[in-house]
Write a protein that holds these residues in place. Structure first.
Motif: not given
Length: 500
Positions: A162-168, A454-472
């Motif tokens: 989401p949010g990524m363009k071909t030109n990007d 545990a670091w990945l869970r805390e910073n990435i995994h737990q949020y699921g789709r809550k934040y858009w990719p670039q925002e995360l």
């Protein structure tokens, strides 16, 4: 909020229909007899039709509007606000797609899988070409229905990133190509510096399976909420946060395929298993994008699984499993073998240095096929020409060339760039993890993977789709996706391996 709960209740039926379709898809690729393809196509077409009609009808629209009004003044960072935002995004996309098109895509791609599998086994692109024509025609219809400002590929890419363009993507690839191509050329001059022929000896498949299963369990894959099966092409799928399944494939004459394939899919699976339980049964469950998803699989497969520290821990067990092959081989020799660079034909077996060249090839071909610049009949020749351009080799067969990947038969056009995005992100996330927990490499060498997970869970995994990719990524690393960290990682690692 009551309005959000009502929306969730409505969409639970949509999620369950989609999960049921995913379960039938998993069965098709693992246990279904090939004769069941026609019936399975109709079953999946029906489920896709029902889910789509239920999701895009007026009652869903009304519930979304009510929920949006309810969260209008809520904290944008709250779960309720994020859930409504994600559902609105999905709804706006799905309402642009006619149910007839969704049904047609589900039916055609289900049939296409069996056609592709047979064509690949028989090295028969001509047998697959009419099906591929239909799929790209459907993808063009899908892109037109979704709409785009610049490139039709934008509409399809957004579904996976989401949010990524071909030109990007082209900009990221251009920067990577500038750094990578001369580095690859320098390594290609020294390919004989590393001999990995030992990996092509005979390896008992049952022993491979036993060793690989022990590894992925220790990494943190929860087998009470998952399982591993065999498939023609490895994949991960899920029907709940608590039912995430992976597949692998075994070659008796090449050890890395199953081992690193299993670690790769485990990275995907642990991401899904790490999603907060409070998101179960909601649109926030699952990975935020395939680029972020791929960052998890590539981090575990390559940065961890192909590291010297990892094998300082596991190599004695591998030697005990295959003493004839590795009994007199040092861990340093083995480390170099599994990181050998080659002019590889097969993407999923490509090394870290050349892997993104495979993705660039597919990205370019998808755009050309989608925009009508390349005819399906001419695709094998175009593939071979690009392989010669990027890798200096030409596939001897279409089975080892254009037919090798399952993605086009599944209608996954726009998917391939996310593999490279995942490579870039994997190093960005890894670098941040080391800043926060500097002891991670030493812990890995001791066979302790919990701190990293545990670091990945805390910073990435737990949020699921809550934040858009670039925002995360911005939240985790302080910047958006970039190739700088990935290039530095490659150069540091492979300069040492190839004594450049």
């Amino acid at each position: 909020m009551e309005e959000v709960q009502a929306l969730n209740l409505r969409l639970a039926d949509v999620l369950n229909l989609n999960y049921a379709a995913a379960l039938l898809g998993w069965d098709q690729q693992t246990y279904m007899p090939s004769g069941g393809a026609n019936a399975r196509a109709e079953q999946l077409a029906t489920l896709s039709k029902l889910a789509h009609e239920l999701f895009v009808d007026d009652d869903t629209a009304r519930l979304i509007e009510n929920a949006e009004a309810a969260v209008k003044d809520a904290d944008p960072d709250s779960d309720d606000a994020a859930l409504v935002r994600v559902i609105r995004h999905d709804f706006d996309i799905q309402t642009k797609l006619p149910t007839s098109l969704v049904t047609a895509i589900a039916r055609e791609t289900t049939l296409a899988h069996e056609v592709w599998a047979k064509a690949r086994a028989e090295n028969d692109f001509a047998g697959f070409a009419p099906t591929l024509e239909k799929i790209y025609d459907l993808m063009r219809q899908k892109a037109e229905a979704l709409g785009y400002e610049e490139r039709p590929y934008d509409a399809l890419l957004d579904e996976y990133e989401p949010g990524m363009k071909t030109n990007d993507v082209e900009t990221l690839f251009a920067g990577l190509r500038e750094d990578l191509v001369p580095f690859v050329a320098a390594i290609f001059e020294r390919l004989d510096h590393v001999d990995e022929s030992l990996l092509h000896e005979q390896y008992d498949v049952d022993k491979q399976a036993e060793f690989g299963l022990a590894v992925i369990k220790q990494l943190g894959y929860d087998m009470t909420r998952g399982r591993q099966d065999k498939a023609v092409h490895p994949f991960t799928t899920g029907f709940s946060i608590n039912d995430i399944r992976i597949t692998t494939r075994y070659y008796p004459d090449y050890l890395p395929t199953a081992l690193f394939g299993s670690i790769h899919e485990t990275g995907h699976a642990m991401y899904e298993q790490g999603c907060a339980q409070k998101y179960e049964g909601t649109a926030l469950a699952g990975g935020v994008s395939l680029g972020v998803h791929e960052s998890q699989s590539r981090l575990w497969e390559n940065i961890v699984g192909r590291s010297r520290g990892f094998w300082n821990h596991y190599y004695p067990a591998l030697q005990a499993t295959f003493p004839q092959q590795f009994g007199s081989v040092s861990v340093d020799e083995f480390y170099r073998m599994i990181n050998a660079v080659s002019r590889s034909l097969i993407r999923v077996e490509a090394d870290e240095v050349t892997y993104n060249l495979h993705i660039m090839l597919r990205f370019e071909m998808e755009n050309d096929l989608l925009e009508g610049k390349l005819a399906v009949a001419d695709a094998p020749a175009a593939w071979n020409a690009k392989m010669e351009q990027y890798m200096g080799i030409v596939p001897p067969t279409d089975a080892k060339g254009i037919l090798q990947d399952v993605h086009w038969s599944s209608g996954l056009v726009g998917y391939f760039p996310t593999y490279s995005l995942g490579n870039f992100l994997s190093v960005q996330y890894w670098d941040q993890a080391l800043k926060d927990v500097p002891a991670i490499p030493e812990q890995i060498e001791q066979g302790n993977f919990e701190p990293l997970l545990a670091w990945l869970r805390e910073n990435i995994h737990q949020y699921g789709r809550k934040y858009w990719p670039q925002e995360l990524t911005q939240r985790v690393t302080g910047e958006k996706i970039q190739t700088r960290s990935f290039v530095r990682y490659l150069k540091n690692k492979y300069t040492a391996i190839y004594d450049l």
